[in-house]
Design an enzyme around this catalytic site. Structure first.
Site, PDB file in Angstrom:
ATOM      1  N   LYS A   1      33.478 -22.944  54.016  1.00  0.00           N
ATOM      2  CA  LYS A   1      33.316 -23.294  55.441  1.00  0.00           C
ATOM      3  C   LYS A   1      32.201 -24.318  55.665  1.00  0.00           C
ATOM      4  O   LYS A   1      32.367 -25.265  56.429  1.00  0.00           O
ATOM      5  CB  LYS A   1      32.985 -22.050  56.286  1.00  0.00           C
ATOM      6  CG  LYS A   1      34.084 -21.025  56.419  1.00  0.00           C
ATOM      7  CD  LYS A   1      33.789 -20.032  57.535  1.00  0.00           C
ATOM      8  CE  LYS A   1      32.418 -19.387  57.470  1.00  0.00           C
ATOM      9  NZ  LYS A   1      32.230 -18.470  56.332  1.00  0.00           N
ATOM     10  N   THR A   2      31.075 -24.100  55.004  1.00  0.00           N
ATOM     11  CA  THR A   2      29.928 -24.978  55.240  1.00  0.00           C
ATOM     12  C   THR A   2      30.186 -26.387  54.727  1.00  0.00           C
ATOM     13  O   THR A   2      29.908 -27.371  55.422  1.00  0.00           O
ATOM     14  CB  THR A   2      28.668 -24.401  54.568  1.00  0.00           C
ATOM     15  OG1 THR A   2      28.494 -23.065  54.999  1.00  0.00           O
ATOM     16  CG2 THR A   2      27.441 -25.218  54.917  1.00  0.00           C
TER      17      THR A   2
ATOM     18  N   SER B   1      22.581 -15.050  58.128  1.00  0.00           N
ATOM     19  CA  SER B   1      21.848 -13.940  57.502  1.00  0.00           C
ATOM     20  C   SER B   1      21.630 -14.290  56.038  1.00  0.00           C
ATOM     21  O   SER B   1      22.501 -14.868  55.387  1.00  0.00           O
ATOM     22  CB  SER B   1      22.611 -12.631  57.657  1.00  0.00           C
ATOM     23  OG  SER B   1      23.954 -12.765  57.280  1.00  0.00           O
TER      24      SER B   1
ATOM     25  N   LYS C   1      25.604 -23.353  63.980  1.00  0.00           N
ATOM     26  CA  LYS C   1      25.885 -22.182  63.126  1.00  0.00           C
ATOM     27  C   LYS C   1      25.030 -21.104  63.768  1.00  0.00           C
ATOM     28  O   LYS C   1      23.880 -20.858  63.377  1.00  0.00           O
ATOM     29  CB  LYS C   1      25.469 -22.477  61.684  1.00  0.00           C
ATOM     30  CG  LYS C   1      25.324 -21.256  60.802  1.00  0.00           C
ATOM     31  CD  LYS C   1      26.536 -21.012  59.936  1.00  0.00           C
ATOM     32  CE  LYS C   1      26.412 -19.645  59.254  1.00  0.00           C
ATOM     33  NZ  LYS C   1      27.502 -19.394  58.308  1.00  0.00           N
TER      34      LYS C   1
ATOM     35  N   GLY D   1      30.687 -15.578  57.924  1.00  0.00           N
ATOM     36  CA  GLY D   1      31.659 -14.754  57.202  1.00  0.00           C
ATOM     37  C   GLY D   1      33.080 -15.092  57.605  1.00  0.00           C
ATOM     38  O   GLY D   1      33.384 -16.226  57.980  1.00  0.00           O
TER      39      GLY D   1
ATOM     40  N   ASP E   1      23.015 -22.958  55.474  1.00  0.00           N
ATOM     41  CA  ASP E   1      24.222 -23.500  56.111  1.00  0.00           C
ATOM     42  C   ASP E   1      23.846 -24.376  57.304  1.00  0.00           C
ATOM     43  O   ASP E   1      24.361 -25.488  57.468  1.00  0.00           O
ATOM     44  CB  ASP E   1      25.134 -22.365  56.599  1.00  0.00           C
ATOM     45  CG  ASP E   1      25.860 -21.674  55.460  1.00  0.00           C
ATOM     46  OD1 ASP E   1      25.521 -21.947  54.298  1.00  0.00           O
ATOM     47  OD2 ASP E   1      26.759 -20.858  55.747  1.00  0.00           O
TER      48      ASP E   1
ATOM     49  N   GLU F   1      30.319 -23.496  62.904  1.00  0.00           N
ATOM     50  CA  GLU F   1      30.688 -22.652  61.762  1.00  0.00           C
ATOM     51  C   GLU F   1      30.416 -21.196  62.098  1.00  0.00           C
ATOM     52  O   GLU F   1      29.296 -20.838  62.478  1.00  0.00           O
ATOM     53  CB  GLU F   1      29.892 -23.062  60.512  1.00  0.00           C
ATOM     54  CG  GLU F   1      30.342 -22.259  59.299  1.00  0.00           C
ATOM     55  CD  GLU F   1      29.442 -22.418  58.070  1.00  0.00           C
ATOM     56  OE1 GLU F   1      28.666 -23.377  58.000  1.00  0.00           O
ATOM     57  OE2 GLU F   1      29.529 -21.539  57.184  1.00  0.00           O
ATOM     58  N   GLY F   2      31.430 -20.364  61.934  1.00  0.00           N
ATOM     59  CA  GLY F   2      31.236 -18.932  62.135  1.00  0.00           C
ATOM     60  C   GLY F   2      30.458 -18.352  60.960  1.00  0.00           C
ATOM     61  O   GLY F   2      30.093 -19.065  60.031  1.00  0.00           O
TER      62      GLY F   2
HETATM   63 MG   LIG Z   1      28.799 -21.061  55.171  1.00  0.00          MG
END
Ligand SMILES: [Mg+2]
Length: 229
Positions: free
Chosen positions: A17-18, A43, A39, A112, A48, A109-110
């Site tokens: 994703k990143t 965690s 983002k 997970g 990211d 970006e979500g």
């Molecule tokens: Mg990521």
């Protein structure tokens, strides 16, 4: 008319994703789009968000790209609870809307996968629908990819399914399915575009301006499908 948010979600954590959010951001910038990044929740490190900020190279600050961050590499909900913090969806949406208003387009970006618990009583789907964002579903291109892609798609409300697009991200060790996943997914869900992204490391600078480069073609087609090209 609210500005476009491309919501980069996926089947899992660590699927690309990143890297994809960063590449897409740079691709948009090279085309002259005034793009912001977000983002909202991290965690176990803010790498990211830092990556997205570098890609955007705009006036945003790290705290604006990523206002909520927790030390433990756990699902954000659990990591936040360990710090006795509570993240509410309304606060997250409010922050994102503020950033969105300042840019022509927002790449978000979500954390997970789509249904990973990211705060008290919400997940990425809550944010995606709250923002009326365009879903970009990232899945690792290996055995199981088709099932995972379909599970994420099915988890979206019907009205978001129609506009969703998939990126199958190349893995370090392709298997036999890597040759057939994209075609099978297109056969099963012909209305949802499937793009295959070659393996690109986060540090590499791919030829985003080279129209013949596979990365260029992926993002061009993707934006075309959403009428953003
Ligand atoms: Mg990521």
């Amino acid at each position: 008319m609210r500005k476009t948010v491309i919501f980069v979600t996926g089947s899992d954590t660590g699927v690309g994703k990143t890297v994809i959010s960063g590449l897409l951001t740079r691709f948009l910038k090279e085309r002259g789009v005034d793009v912001g990044v977000c983002k909202p929740i991290c965690s176990g490190g803010r790498e990211d968000a830092e990556h997205l900020l570098r890609a955007a190279a705009n006036k945003q600050t790290l705290d604006e790209v990523n206002p909520w961050h927790f030390a433990q590499p756990l699902s954000p909900l659990v990591a936040a609870r360990l710090e006795r913090k509570h993240v509410k969806p309304a606060a997250v949406l409010k922050h994102i809307e503020k950033v969105r208003a300042r840019y022509a387009l927002l790449v978000l970006e979500g954390a997970g996968g789509l249904l990973s618990p990211i705060g008290e009583g919400f997940d990425s789907r809550t944010l995606l629908t709250g923002l009326k964002a365009k879903p970009l579903i990232v899945v690792a291109d290996r055995l199981g990819a088709v099932n995972q892609a379909l599970l994420v798609l099915e988890a979206l409300p019907k009205r978001y399914q129609a506009g969703a697009q998939f990126i199958l991200s190349a893995v370090a060790k392709p298997d036999a399915s890597t040759q057939t996943n994209a075609r099978l997914l297109m056969e099963l869900r012909p209305e949802n575009p499937v793009h295959c992204l070659p393996r690109v490391s986060a540090k590499e600078t791919p030829l985003l301006a080279d129209k013949r480069a596979p990365v260029y073609r992926v993002f061009h087609r993707l934006l075309e499908k959403w009428n953003l090209a």
